[in-house]
Design an enzyme around this catalytic site. Structure first.
Site, PDB file in Angstrom:
ATOM      1  N   LYS A   1       0.854  -1.193   0.000  1.00 18.25           N
ATOM      2  CA  LYS A   1       0.000   0.000   0.000  1.00 18.25           C
ATOM      3  C   LYS A   1       0.885   1.237   0.000  1.00 18.25           C
ATOM      4  O   LYS A   1       1.890   1.277   0.729  1.00 18.25           O
ATOM      5  CB  LYS A   1      -0.895  -0.048   1.250  1.00 18.25           C
ATOM      6  CG  LYS A   1      -1.946   1.048   1.339  1.00 18.25           C
ATOM      7  CD  LYS A   1      -2.810   0.847   2.585  1.00 18.25           C
ATOM      8  CE  LYS A   1      -3.902   1.878   2.718  1.00 18.25           C
ATOM      9  NZ  LYS A   1      -4.749   1.669   3.925  1.00 18.25           N
TER      10      LYS A   1
ATOM     11  N   SER B   1      -9.736   1.577   3.039  1.00 16.25           N
ATOM     12  CA  SER B   1      -8.872   2.384   2.195  1.00 16.25           C
ATOM     13  C   SER B   1      -7.830   1.558   1.436  1.00 16.25           C
ATOM     14  O   SER B   1      -7.293   2.053   0.448  1.00 16.25           O
ATOM     15  CB  SER B   1      -8.164   3.439   3.051  1.00 16.25           C
ATOM     16  OG  SER B   1      -7.273   2.821   3.955  1.00 16.25           O
TER      17      SER B   1
ATOM     18  N   SER C   1      -9.866  -0.716   7.278  1.00 13.89           N
ATOM     19  CA  SER C   1      -9.313  -0.550   5.930  1.00 13.89           C
ATOM     20  C   SER C   1      -8.617  -1.747   5.297  1.00 13.89           C
ATOM     21  O   SER C   1      -8.279  -1.696   4.126  1.00 13.89           O
ATOM     22  CB  SER C   1      -8.338   0.625   5.924  1.00 13.89           C
ATOM     23  OG  SER C   1      -9.061   1.799   5.734  1.00 13.89           O
TER      24      SER C   1
HETATM   25  N1  GLN Z   1     -13.086   4.021   6.577  1.00 10.69           N
HETATM   26  C1  GLN Z   1     -12.485   4.430   7.811  1.00 10.69           C
HETATM   27  C2  GLN Z   1     -12.035   5.872   7.685  1.00 10.69           C
HETATM   28  O1  GLN Z   1     -12.268   6.465   6.688  1.00 10.69           O
HETATM   29  C3  GLN Z   1     -11.343   3.536   8.159  1.00 10.69           C
HETATM   30  C4  GLN Z   1     -10.105   3.838   7.413  1.00 10.69           C
HETATM   31  C5  GLN Z   1      -8.937   2.990   7.788  1.00 10.69           C
HETATM   32  O2  GLN Z   1      -9.067   1.964   8.446  1.00 10.69           O
HETATM   33  N2  GLN Z   1      -7.758   3.465   7.397  1.00 10.69           N
HETATM   34  O3  GLN Z   1     -11.451   6.422   8.579  1.00 10.69           O
END
Ligand code: GLN
Length: 487
Positions: free
Chosen positions: A81, A156, A180
């Site tokens: 990532k 994400s 994410s």
């Molecule tokens: N969707 C959640 C957010 O936008 C979690 C994101 C994540 O785990 N990095 O914060």
């Protein structure tokens, strides 16, 4: 037998490379061909490194021929990532603000995986600074779901999940702050694993919310997840929050695993009130299969977990507002030149950050401001403790808690336009993050439309062994064919 990338997992590839039945070069060149075929439709990668990967593969083959050890992930193509450092390559966080920034060192996870022969084929797309649930907040690229390219891969870590689903990498790394890794794992039909907080060093991963962030693997199989975590886990002096507890060999533990008598907890409302009945049904079947495999089902109750989203958006945004203050146009990446420091600072952050990132910074800064601190940050921290206590109580009576990973399957690109509906995607994954648990999303079936459905398994902090044991037993019992139908 000729090598078939599409029928392999990382464990089988590494074994074949080690015993010489396939060369690392063949594996990597097949992967590069696969990337060329799938990337125009999927767009999982922000950067690809075919030349570097081939060179690394040839070095592994040469070492093997000389009788040198080549590692537990020898020749396995992995994707990282793009908020995790790979030395000498850009780390963009899918943000314009890091334009031109090159990682000065390898993240600890990168170093550890490389040392075991993993071959880095590229860096994957994400929601900007890992803030989002669909990958649509990336400022650089749109990634699509390999199961249906009109849909999102989740976020994400959407690029990492899509890359593995498309088999343009066999393992990928994601980061999980509130879901994410698990959410895109669920949407893309791959195993997405969030280790317990402190299990894996965060050194070299760009911080979003430091009390929640963890790096974890996305993979084709549960055993690959166990293998990758075995390599990454363990104390690192560069990250004071990494645990000193010895990291077990999760692969060896899996071989001994037995889930007879395992007490599996479930919250009835997560099934009964799940808006997507196909998701609820598939996850219920998963639960029943666990019972047929010898587990005992126990009803549990997590009364405060319902406040997870509110708590998370205060705590995570507060931490993000502080972590992201370092992107000031002076130290890293882009700089808008307006003639004086203060003007440069405003102009850089104004142009460099996307809307969602700015929203979090403002929310978080407000929650930490003198007049609002007690009301927001202080109160959220207290409710976080109530959620932790809910899990402590629940785990007094069970070893695992199982439910849907996400209340629905992958949605169409562009379908969710308001922030709140995007935030609600993480309703089932956030509580585990707030409590520092380990958790995993296992592909459990498909909707009638052919979209993957993920089952969420959660275990107490540092009980990864239990998590993998149950996930692998169920994976074998389900016997799903999980290759995304992309060309
Ligand atoms: N969707 C959640 C957010 O936008 C979690 C994101 C994540 O785990 N990095 O914060």
């Amino acid at each position: 037998m000729p090598f078939d990338l599409l029928k392999s997992d990382a464990t089988s590839i590494a074994q074949a490379v080690r015993d010489g039945s396939v060369s690392a070069e063949t594996v990597v060149s097949e992967t590069i061909k696969r990337m060329a075929a799938t990337e125009p439709k999927v767009g999982a990668f922000l950067q690809q490194d075919a030349e570097g990967a081939l060179a690394q593969a040839r070095a592994i083959d040469a070492a093997r021929k000389q009788g040198k050890p080549v590692g537990r992930l020898a020749g396995v193509p992995i994707a990282i990532k793009d908020n995790i450092h790979v030395e000498g390559r850009p780390t963009t966080c899918a943000s314009r603000i890091l334009d031109g920034f090159i990682a000065p060192y390898d993240a600890t996870v990168t170093t550890r995986l490389r040392a075991e022969g993993a071959v880095i084929v590229g860096k994957t797309n994400l929601d900007e600074f890992a803030m989002g649930s669909s990958c649509e907040n990336s400022a650089l690229k749109q990634t699509r779901n390999p199961w249906d390219v009109t849909r999102v891969p989740g976020g994400s870590s959407g690029g990492s999940a899509a890359a593995v689903a498309a088999r343009s990498a066999l393992v990928s790394l994601g980061t999980d702050t509130g879901g994410s890794i698990r959410l895109p794992g669920s949407f893309c039909g791959v195993v997405g694993m969030k280790p317990s907080y402190g299990r894996v060093s965060r050194y070299g991963a760009i911080a979003f919310a430091s009390s929640l962030d963890q790096i974890g693997p996305l993979s084709v199989s549960v055993r690959d997840s166990a293998l990758t975590l075995s390599i990454m886990a363990g104390r690192d002096d560069h990250d004071a929050t990494s645990s000193k507890r010895a990291a077990p060999d999760y692969v060896a533990e899996l071989a001994k695993a037995n889930i007879k008598g395992l007490r599996v907890g479930y919250v009835p409302a997560y099934f009964d009130q799940c808006p997507d009945k196909e998701v609820a049904k598939t996850c219920k079947l998963g639960l029943e299969r666990l019972r047929n495999l010898g587990a005992t089902l126990v009803e549990v109750n997590l009364p405060n977990a319902d406040h997870g989203i509110e708590v998370y958006y205060v705590v995570a945004s507060a931490e993000a507002s502080s972590n992201l203050s370092r992107f000031d146009g002076v130290r890293y990446g882009m700089r808008a030149d307006k003639g004086n420091a203060i003007a440069n600072y405003f102009a850089t952050r104004g142009a460099g950050f996307g809307t969602e990132v700015k929203r979090r910074i403002m929310l978080g800064t407000y929650a930490l401001s003198a007049g609002a601190y007690d009301e927001y940050y202080g109160r959220a921290s207290k409710v976080r403790t109530l959620i932790v206590n809910d899990f402590v109580r629940a785990f007094g009576g069970c070893d695992l808690i199982v439910g849907p990973t996400v209340p629905f399957t992958a949605f169409k690109a562009g379908e969710k336009s308001d922030p709140l509906s995007m935030y609600l995607c993480d309703i089932y994954t956030i509580p585990a993050s707030l409590a520092g648990l380990c958790a995993l999303s296992l592909p459990a079936g498909f909707s009638k439309a052919g979209l993957p459905i993920g089952l969420h398994l959660q275990a107490p902090p540092y009980a990864e062994t239990t998590l993998f044991a149950a996930a692998q037993a169920l994976e074998r019992d389900l016997g799903l064919d999980r290759l995304a139908p992309i060309a």
